[in-house]
Structures are given as C-alpha cells and as structure tokens.
Scaffold this motif. Structure first.
Motif, PDB file in Angstrom:
ATOM      1  N   LEU A  62      -7.393  32.055  17.000  1.00 49.21           N
ATOM      2  CA  LEU A  62      -6.168  32.817  16.735  1.00 49.21           C
ATOM      3  C   LEU A  62      -5.104  31.939  16.082  1.00 49.21           C
ATOM      4  O   LEU A  62      -4.435  32.350  15.127  1.00 49.21           O
ATOM      5  CB  LEU A  62      -5.616  33.380  18.042  1.00 49.21           C
ATOM      6  N   GLU A  63      -4.972  30.717  16.581  1.00 51.92           N
ATOM      7  CA  GLU A  63      -3.950  29.821  16.026  1.00 51.92           C
ATOM      8  C   GLU A  63      -4.241  29.503  14.562  1.00 51.92           C
ATOM      9  O   GLU A  63      -3.332  29.472  13.736  1.00 51.92           O
ATOM     10  CB  GLU A  63      -3.869  28.535  16.848  1.00 51.92           C
ATOM     11  N   ILE A  64      -5.499  29.278  14.254  1.00 48.58           N
ATOM     12  CA  ILE A  64      -5.871  28.985  12.866  1.00 48.58           C
ATOM     13  C   ILE A  64      -5.576  30.205  11.989  1.00 48.58           C
ATOM     14  O   ILE A  64      -5.029  30.079  10.894  1.00 48.58           O
ATOM     15  CB  ILE A  64      -7.358  28.583  12.767  1.00 48.58           C
ATOM     16  N   ILE A  65      -5.877  31.403  12.516  1.00 48.70           N
ATOM     17  CA  ILE A  65      -5.655  32.622  11.725  1.00 48.70           C
ATOM     18  C   ILE A  65      -4.169  32.804  11.415  1.00 48.70           C
ATOM     19  O   ILE A  65      -3.784  32.982  10.265  1.00 48.70           O
ATOM     20  CB  ILE A  65      -6.206  33.873  12.456  1.00 48.70           C
ATOM     21  N   TRP A  66      -3.291  32.712  12.436  1.00 47.69           N
ATOM     22  CA  TRP A  66      -1.887  33.018  12.110  1.00 47.69           C
ATOM     23  C   TRP A  66      -1.208  31.903  11.333  1.00 47.69           C
ATOM     24  O   TRP A  66      -0.309  32.145  10.562  1.00 47.69           O
ATOM     25  CB  TRP A  66      -1.089  33.521  13.302  1.00 47.69           C
ATOM     26  N   THR A  67      -1.702  30.645  11.525  1.00 50.34           N
ATOM     27  CA  THR A  67      -1.117  29.570  10.728  1.00 50.34           C
ATOM     28  C   THR A  67      -1.512  29.738   9.256  1.00 50.34           C
ATOM     29  O   THR A  67      -0.668  29.629   8.359  1.00 50.34           O
ATOM     30  CB  THR A  67      -1.574  28.187  11.246  1.00 50.34           C
ATOM     31  N   SER A  68      -2.807  30.046   9.000  1.00 50.38           N
ATOM     32  CA  SER A  68      -3.196  30.179   7.592  1.00 50.38           C
ATOM     33  C   SER A  68      -2.638  31.454   6.974  1.00 50.38           C
ATOM     34  O   SER A  68      -2.299  31.461   5.786  1.00 50.38           O
ATOM     35  CB  SER A  68      -4.709  30.095   7.381  1.00 50.38           C
ATOM     36  N   ALA A  69      -2.490  32.528   7.769  1.00 46.87           N
ATOM     37  CA  ALA A  69      -1.916  33.762   7.214  1.00 46.87           C
ATOM     38  C   ALA A  69      -0.483  33.499   6.744  1.00 46.87           C
ATOM     39  O   ALA A  69      -0.088  33.917   5.649  1.00 46.87           O
ATOM     40  CB  ALA A  69      -1.938  34.869   8.261  1.00 46.87           C
ATOM     41  N   THR A  70       0.304  32.787   7.556  1.00 46.56           N
ATOM     42  CA  THR A  70       1.681  32.466   7.174  1.00 46.56           C
ATOM     43  C   THR A  70       1.698  31.567   5.942  1.00 46.56           C
ATOM     44  O   THR A  70       2.478  31.774   5.017  1.00 46.56           O
ATOM     45  CB  THR A  70       2.390  31.731   8.344  1.00 46.56           C
ATOM     46  N   PHE A  71       0.810  30.583   5.950  1.00 47.90           N
ATOM     47  CA  PHE A  71       0.726  29.647   4.827  1.00 47.90           C
ATOM     48  C   PHE A  71       0.405  30.394   3.526  1.00 47.90           C
ATOM     49  O   PHE A  71       1.082  30.226   2.506  1.00 47.90           O
ATOM     50  CB  PHE A  71      -0.355  28.603   5.137  1.00 47.90           C
ATOM     51  N   ILE A  72      -0.598  31.281   3.598  1.00 42.68           N
ATOM     52  CA  ILE A  72      -0.996  32.029   2.395  1.00 42.68           C
ATOM     53  C   ILE A  72       0.151  32.946   1.935  1.00 42.68           C
ATOM     54  O   ILE A  72       0.457  33.023   0.743  1.00 42.68           O
ATOM     55  CB  ILE A  72      -2.287  32.837   2.659  1.00 42.68           C
TER      56      ILE A  72
END
Ligand SMILES: [Cu+2]
Length: 219
Positions: A62-72
């Motif tokens: 989950l942490e990887i998903i929301w960090t990369s979603a924000t980054f993208i």
C-alpha cells in the motif's frame, strides 16, 4: 465549476484557472476519501467490551502504491502545465509599453519612461500605487525592490512575481477588460505589509490616450 475566484481579465488567466481547478479537484477527492475512511474506522473500531487493540506493522504494498501514485501525479501535472508556465514566465512577447515597478516598504512605486520611452530622462513620471495601462496591449513590468523581498500580485490577471533586491525581473501581461484591480503585496515584508496595496487601472484605448495627455501635457 465553482465561482469564487475574482474575475479573470488577462489573456493567460484562463489557463492558470484550469490548472488551479484540476489540482483543486484532485485534492478534494483525496480529502473526501481520507476523511470518509477516518470516520468509517472511528465507528467500526470504537470501544467494545473485551476487544483488545492489535499491533499492526503496516503494509509495504500500500505504501509503495500511494507514494508512486502521488509521484506520478506530480510529474504528469508538471509536464502538462509546462507549456503554460513557459508561455507566462519564460517567453516575453514584444511590447513598447514598459513600466518599472519597485517594491518598497510599504508601497509600489511605478515609474513610467514618458513619451521618449527611455528611463532616467526628464519626462519620467513617478507615482506610488497606480499602474495605468491600455486594454488589449502587452505590458512589460520590470520588477525591482528597494529593501526586502516583495511579491507583485494581481489576482485578476492571475499574475504573481517576486520583486527581489538586487535583481530586475520582467513580467508581462495583457489585460482584456477595462477596470480597476488590486495589486496587493503577496510576500510578508514587514509591519505594513497588509496595507501595501496598489491599483491597476486598465483603460480603453481612448481613456489611455487621455491619461497620457494629462500626464505629459507638453508632448
Ligand atoms: Cu509585503
């Protein structure tokens, strides 16, 4: 769309508003989701006789998903808005209307070059807090500061640019609607900051001619 921004009167203001609303609605959706989840958990995990709290380590996926979603999302916004920013901040459309605006505690000092178009000559005209321009013409504003950092902000033009001591920064705009618009300072610059307010007067072509004639009667 919501309608709580001041009316836009500049040629590039519409593009700025578009990005403002895109960011605004992304933020709104995230806010509603987070707030709803919080309320749901508050109710679901409320105190119950005999229920013990569990230690929960977290969830890497989950942490990887929301960090990369924000980054993208950030990268996409930066790329998509790039042409608009470069149009406003990097390109400088040609103009023969140039005004020097100097921020000083606590006024905007406007310096007009006069009919000869040259600064530092006899016919220069200096006045505090009044920027007179014609409609539908590109205007250059050469921003300076006499003391500390100020920020030249014209909400109705969607234009904001810092005035930095020791630097000359040229901003530009083209106003499409005659009227009187506020120029507050948008950078905390001292005890009189909140009272640092100038006005932009956008004139029709005829009114502008009259203002020029009144200001330089001999020319
Ligand atoms: Cu200020």
């Amino acid at each position: 769309m919501l309608d709580w921004l001041p009316p836009n009167v500049s040629t590039f203001g519409g593009d700025i508003d578009k990005f403002f609303y895109v960011i605004y609605y992304i933020t709104l959706v995230v806010f509603v989701l987070v707030a709803a989840t919080m309320v749901y958990f508050l109710i679901k995990y409320r105190y119950k006789e005999g229920r013990k709290a569990k230690y929960y380590h977290g969830n890497n996926t989950l942490e990887i998903i929301w960090t990369s979603a924000t980054f993208i999302a950030m990268i996409v916004l930066a790329l998509v808005s790039r042409p608009v920013w470069s149009h406003i901040k990097q390109e400088l459309p040609i103009s023969n209307i140039v005004v020097q605006v100097t921020g000083k505690q606590f006024n905007w000092e406007m310096l007009y070059p006069g009919p000869d178009g040259i600064f530092g000559t006899e016919d220069d005209y200096r006045i505090d807090n009044q920027l007179h321009v014609p409609e539908d013409r590109v205007v250059h504003v050469v921003l300076k500061s006499e003391d500390v950092i100020h920020s030249f902000f014209v909400p109705s033009l969607r234009l904001k640019q810092d005035a930095v001591p020791g630097r000359e920064i040229t901003a530009w705009f083209e106003a499409s609607e005659p009227g009187k618009y506020e120029i507050p300072c948008a950078e905390l610059c001292g005890f009189g900051h909140s009272g640092m307010l100038g006005y932009l007067y956008v004139h029709t072509a005829d009114d502008y001619e009259n203002w020029v004639k009144q200001t330089w009667p001999e020319s």
